[in-house]
Scaffold this active site. Structure first.
Site, PDB file in Angstrom:
ATOM      1  N   GLY A  92       0.192  -1.346   0.216  1.00 39.25           N
ATOM      2  CA  GLY A  92       0.199  -0.075   0.110  1.00 39.25           C
ATOM      3  C   GLY A  92       0.887   1.225  -0.056  1.00 39.25           C
TER       4      GLY A  92
ATOM      5  N   GLY B 128       3.105   4.700   1.287  1.00 37.38           N
ATOM      6  CA  GLY B 128       3.709   5.011   2.518  1.00 37.38           C
ATOM      7  C   GLY B 128       2.393   5.976   3.399  1.00 37.38           C
TER       8      GLY B 128
ATOM      9  N   GLY C  31       2.673   3.107   6.044  1.00 33.53           N
ATOM     10  CA  GLY C  31       4.181   3.674   6.612  1.00 33.53           C
ATOM     11  C   GLY C  31       3.410   4.772   7.901  1.00 33.53           C
TER      12      GLY C  31
ATOM     13  CD  GLU D 208      20.258   3.526   3.078  1.00 32.40           C
ATOM     14  OE1 GLU D 208      20.609   4.440   2.867  1.00 32.40           O
ATOM     15  OE2 GLU D 208      20.919   2.108   2.796  1.00 32.40           O
TER      16      GLU D 208
ATOM     17  CB  CYS E 284      21.463   5.461  -1.388  1.00 28.82           C
ATOM     18  SG  CYS E 284      21.996   3.577  -0.592  1.00 28.82           S
TER      19      CYS E 284
ATOM     20  CD  GLU F 299      19.770   9.899  -2.404  1.00 28.33           C
ATOM     21  OE1 GLU F 299      17.980  10.086  -2.021  1.00 28.33           O
ATOM     22  OE2 GLU F 299      20.751   9.351  -2.329  1.00 28.33           O
TER      23      GLU F 299
HETATM   24  P1  NDP Z   1      10.283   7.484  -0.058  1.00 33.52           P
HETATM   25  O1  NDP Z   1      11.457   8.024   0.533  1.00 33.52           O
HETATM   26  O2  NDP Z   1       9.453   8.258  -0.647  1.00 33.52           O
HETATM   27  O3  NDP Z   1       9.280   5.775  -0.031  1.00 33.52           O
HETATM   28  C1  NDP Z   1      10.124   4.776   0.532  1.00 33.52           C
HETATM   29  C2  NDP Z   1       9.018   4.182   1.124  1.00 33.52           C
HETATM   30  O4  NDP Z   1       8.957   4.760   2.594  1.00 33.52           O
HETATM   31  C3  NDP Z   1       8.368   3.686   0.317  1.00 33.52           C
HETATM   32  O5  NDP Z   1       8.135   2.259   0.699  1.00 33.52           O
HETATM   33  C4  NDP Z   1       7.181   4.242   0.540  1.00 33.52           C
HETATM   34  O6  NDP Z   1       5.430   4.161   0.099  1.00 33.52           O
HETATM   35  C5  NDP Z   1       7.610   4.657   1.735  1.00 33.52           C
HETATM   36  N1  NDP Z   1       6.783   6.136   2.856  1.00 33.52           N
HETATM   37  C6  NDP Z   1       6.488   6.907   1.970  1.00 33.52           C
HETATM   38  N2  NDP Z   1       6.329   8.418   2.452  1.00 33.52           N
HETATM   39  C7  NDP Z   1       5.649   7.996   3.879  1.00 33.52           C
HETATM   40  C8  NDP Z   1       5.560   7.785   5.067  1.00 33.52           C
HETATM   41  N3  NDP Z   1       4.884   9.383   5.260  1.00 33.52           N
HETATM   42  N4  NDP Z   1       5.372   7.350   6.319  1.00 33.52           N
HETATM   43  C9  NDP Z   1       6.103   6.114   5.967  1.00 33.52           C
HETATM   44  N5  NDP Z   1       6.893   5.453   4.853  1.00 33.52           N
HETATM   45  C10 NDP Z   1       6.517   6.123   3.663  1.00 33.52           C
HETATM   46  O7  NDP Z   1      11.379   7.563  -1.582  1.00 33.52           O
HETATM   47  P2  NDP Z   1      11.197   7.973  -2.944  1.00 33.52           P
HETATM   48  O8  NDP Z   1      10.670   6.553  -3.350  1.00 33.52           O
HETATM   49  O9  NDP Z   1       9.035   8.711  -3.145  1.00 33.52           O
HETATM   50  O10 NDP Z   1      12.467   7.743  -3.613  1.00 33.52           O
HETATM   51  C11 NDP Z   1      12.211   9.794  -3.618  1.00 33.52           C
HETATM   52  C12 NDP Z   1      13.402  10.276  -3.518  1.00 33.52           C
HETATM   53  O11 NDP Z   1      14.187   9.395  -2.611  1.00 33.52           O
HETATM   54  C13 NDP Z   1      14.134   8.743  -4.408  1.00 33.52           C
HETATM   55  O12 NDP Z   1      14.470  10.567  -5.966  1.00 33.52           O
HETATM   56  C14 NDP Z   1      16.006   8.986  -3.845  1.00 33.52           C
HETATM   57  O13 NDP Z   1      15.958  10.710  -4.001  1.00 33.52           O
HETATM   58  C15 NDP Z   1      15.371   8.998  -2.654  1.00 33.52           C
HETATM   59  N6  NDP Z   1      15.732   7.179  -1.915  1.00 33.52           N
HETATM   60  C16 NDP Z   1      16.434   7.113  -1.452  1.00 33.52           C
HETATM   61  C17 NDP Z   1      17.091   6.023  -1.360  1.00 33.52           C
HETATM   62  C18 NDP Z   1      18.451   5.489  -0.397  1.00 33.52           C
HETATM   63  O14 NDP Z   1      18.564   4.063  -0.762  1.00 33.52           O
HETATM   64  N7  NDP Z   1      18.632   6.482   0.595  1.00 33.52           N
HETATM   65  C19 NDP Z   1      16.317   4.779  -1.884  1.00 33.52           C
HETATM   66  C20 NDP Z   1      15.013   5.246  -2.709  1.00 33.52           C
HETATM   67  C21 NDP Z   1      14.783   6.595  -2.363  1.00 33.52           C
HETATM   68  P3  NDP Z   1       5.607   4.546  -1.422  1.00 33.52           P
HETATM   69  O15 NDP Z   1       5.465   3.022  -1.636  1.00 33.52           O
HETATM   70  O16 NDP Z   1       4.000   4.743  -0.775  1.00 33.52           O
HETATM   71  O17 NDP Z   1       6.234   5.444  -1.851  1.00 33.52           O
END
Ligand code: NDP
Length: 473
Positions: free
Chosen positions: A201, A203, A207, A245, A279, A377
């Site tokens: 679902g 986030g 989340g 992370e 990352c 980033e």
């Molecule tokens: P997000 O941080 O938005 O998503 C990561 C996970 O968190 C997903 O499962 C997401 O769900 C969930 N999430 C989103 N909002 C919430 C919340 N309020 N509370 C709890 N969980 C939540 O990353 P994105 O996928 O949108 O990517 C956006 C940017 O993040 C990228 O451009 C990059 O810069 C960075 N990023 C960094 C990573 C790393 O390894 N450091 C990995 C991925 C992204 P949902 O499935 O709904 O998105």
């Protein structure tokens, strides 16, 4: 078409309490490749209740029982490794060679590492009159991103299981397939009901329900900095442990005595791997100003040599994960041009002949550390080369970042390279390459807190109890 519309709760595949679906898009074709269900807070309540019930017994299991379970999971994982790789490639666009190679290898590596750590781990230690015990922290919410799906899920699930925790996984909407197969693997391996649960679902819904839940003891999150901050706030009222992370803007310092051509080519190729969606990618390449011309020539050749195309074909780079990620990256390339960075490879738009799919050109700029493209980033195949005057200047540039996740040092004189690694304010540094599943991974500064991988990652899922008077004086 994949139809993954059930959740895994309490050892069974179950329908969501309120039916609602979302389509998953294949980034290579822009076509719908399947459907998942979007859960709600009531599904999370059900999963947390199952995990809490299971913790009463699983938290008391012996290390030997958990080792047997992890070995059984490894056997099932090996049977379905190719299937996992295919799912990763379809969901996030990694070339098949990468998805069925390094992606699945990382998952397997974290599983094998959890087994090794558990075999040797001392849960009890006596000091004077006191027994210091390590105990599983309890029910964990695991929230993962789409960029390295097998790595991100396995680096959380297996140490948590090894420690004796129970859990609820919330996979990313963009890349939900491999997590579904992983849940099947855990089921087939005989993981007891309620120990592992998975709810798909949004986030902002699933989340948040986990982060704010009264009966969740810990959240482990990998993803973006803003979401990490939000989770920390959401978890504060219930005083959960939160492992974060987050992002990075890691520097790769090529020292003056290093082979420039080899290292610039390696850094450029490394940046383009996984379409730049890593990352810890070395997204700022620091080279001596006196050798900038050679660095530009090497980086241009390396970037132009990165083949881009269909993940099923024989290409080095596939698409980025989604339309919105494509647009974010295009925005950063535009910003780099506006800021006056010198474009030496790639640039705006899609590579020739790739009109369908979210393909980005392997792009290299020469810029300064003050530019937005060097500070934020980008999470795409965009490298920024920055010149430095001397080693002090290189270290100053490397540390002048809000992030502190990774770092790279290349140099012939190992002592000099080690000295630079000591001065870099980041959680993980690679000196002349190398790879180690036992090396702790995590960030300084806004790259997060806590550590994953190896024994340090395992320890994240443990509480410490001291029993004073265990030995009577
Ligand atoms: P997000 O941080 O938005 O998503 C990561 C996970 O968190 C997903 O499962 C997401 O769900 C969930 N999430 C989103 N909002 C919430 C919340 N309020 N509370 C709890 N969980 C939540 O990353 P994105 O996928 O949108 O990517 C956006 C940017 O993040 C990228 O451009 C990059 O810069 C960075 N990023 C960094 C990573 C790393 O390894 N450091 C990995 C991925 C992204 P949902 O499935 O709904 O998105």
């Amino acid at each position: 078409m994949r139809n993954y519309t059930q959740f895994y709760i309490d050892g069974q595949w179950v329908d969501p309490i309120a039916p609602r679906t979302a389509q998953v898009v294949n980034p290579a074709t822009e076509e719908v490749s399947g459907t998942i269900s979007l859960g709600s807070a009531v599904d999370v309540d059900k999963a947390v209740a199952a995990a809490r019930r299971a913790f009463a017994t699983f938290g008391e299991t012996s290390a030997k029982e958990r080792l047997d379970l992890l070995e059984a999971i490894l056997a099932e994982y090996l049977k379905r490794e190719t299937e996992l790789g295919e799912a990763v490639s379809e969901e996030m666009g990694a070339p098949m060679s990468l998805a069925c190679g390094f992606h699945t290898l990382l998952g397997k590596g974290h599983l094998s590492t959890a087994i090794e750590v558990l075999k040797d781990f001392k849960f009890e230690e006596q000091r004077g009159v006191t027994m210091i015990r390590k105990e599983p922290i309890g029910v964990c919410g695991l929230i993962t991103p789409w960029n390295w799906p097998m790595n991100q899920t396995c680096v959380k699930i297996f140490p948590a299981l090894a420690a004796g925790c129970t859990m609820i996984l919330k996979p990313p909407q963009l890349a939900p397939y491999s997590a579904q197969i992983l849940a099947e693997i855990l089921h087939d391996a005989g993981v007891p009901a309620g120990v592992f649960n998975m709810v798909q679902g949004k986030g902002s819904e699933i989340g948040t329900a986990l982060s704010t839940h009264e009966d969740v003891d810990m959240i482990s999150f990998t993803g973006s900095e803003p979401v990490g901050v939000q989770i920390q706030k959401d978890a504060a009222d219930t005083v959960k442990r939160v492992g974060l992370e987050l992002g990075g803007k890691s520097a790769w310092i090529v020292l003056d005595d290093a082979s420039l051509a080899t290292n610039v080519a390696a850094a450029t190729g490394g940046m383009m791997g996984n379409s730049g969606q890593t990352c810890s990618a070395g997204s700022r390449l620091l080279v001596p100003n006196a050798r900038m011309d050679d660095a530009i020539a090497a980086a241009t050749e390396a970037a132009n040599g990165v083949t881009v195309g269909d993940p099923k074909g024989n290409f080095a780079m596939g698409p980025v994960v989604s339309k919105s990620q494509y647009e974010i990256i295009q925005g950063y390339i535009e910003k780099g041009l506006e800021e006056g960075a010198k474009l030496i490879a790639g640039g705006l738009g899609k590579p020739d002949g790739l009109d369908k799919g979210y393909y980005v050109k392997p792009t290299v700029f020469v810029g300064t550390n003050h530019m937005v493209i060097a500070r934020e980033e980008i999470f795409g195949p965009v490298l920024v080369i920055i010149g430095y005057d001397d080693v002090d200047h290189a270290v100053e540039i490397a540390n002048d970042s809000n992030f502190g996740l990774g770092g790279y040092v290349s140099g012939e004189d190992l002592d000099a390279a080690r000295a630079v690694s000591r001065r870099m304010r980041t959680g993980a540094i690679w000196v002349n390459g190398g790879f180690d599943f036992h090396a702790p991974f995590g960030g300084y500064k806004r790259s997060g807190n806590g550590r994953e991988w190896g024994e340090h990652g395992f320890a994240e899922y443990l509480e410490t109890k001291s029993v004073v008077g265990w030995n009577q004086a």
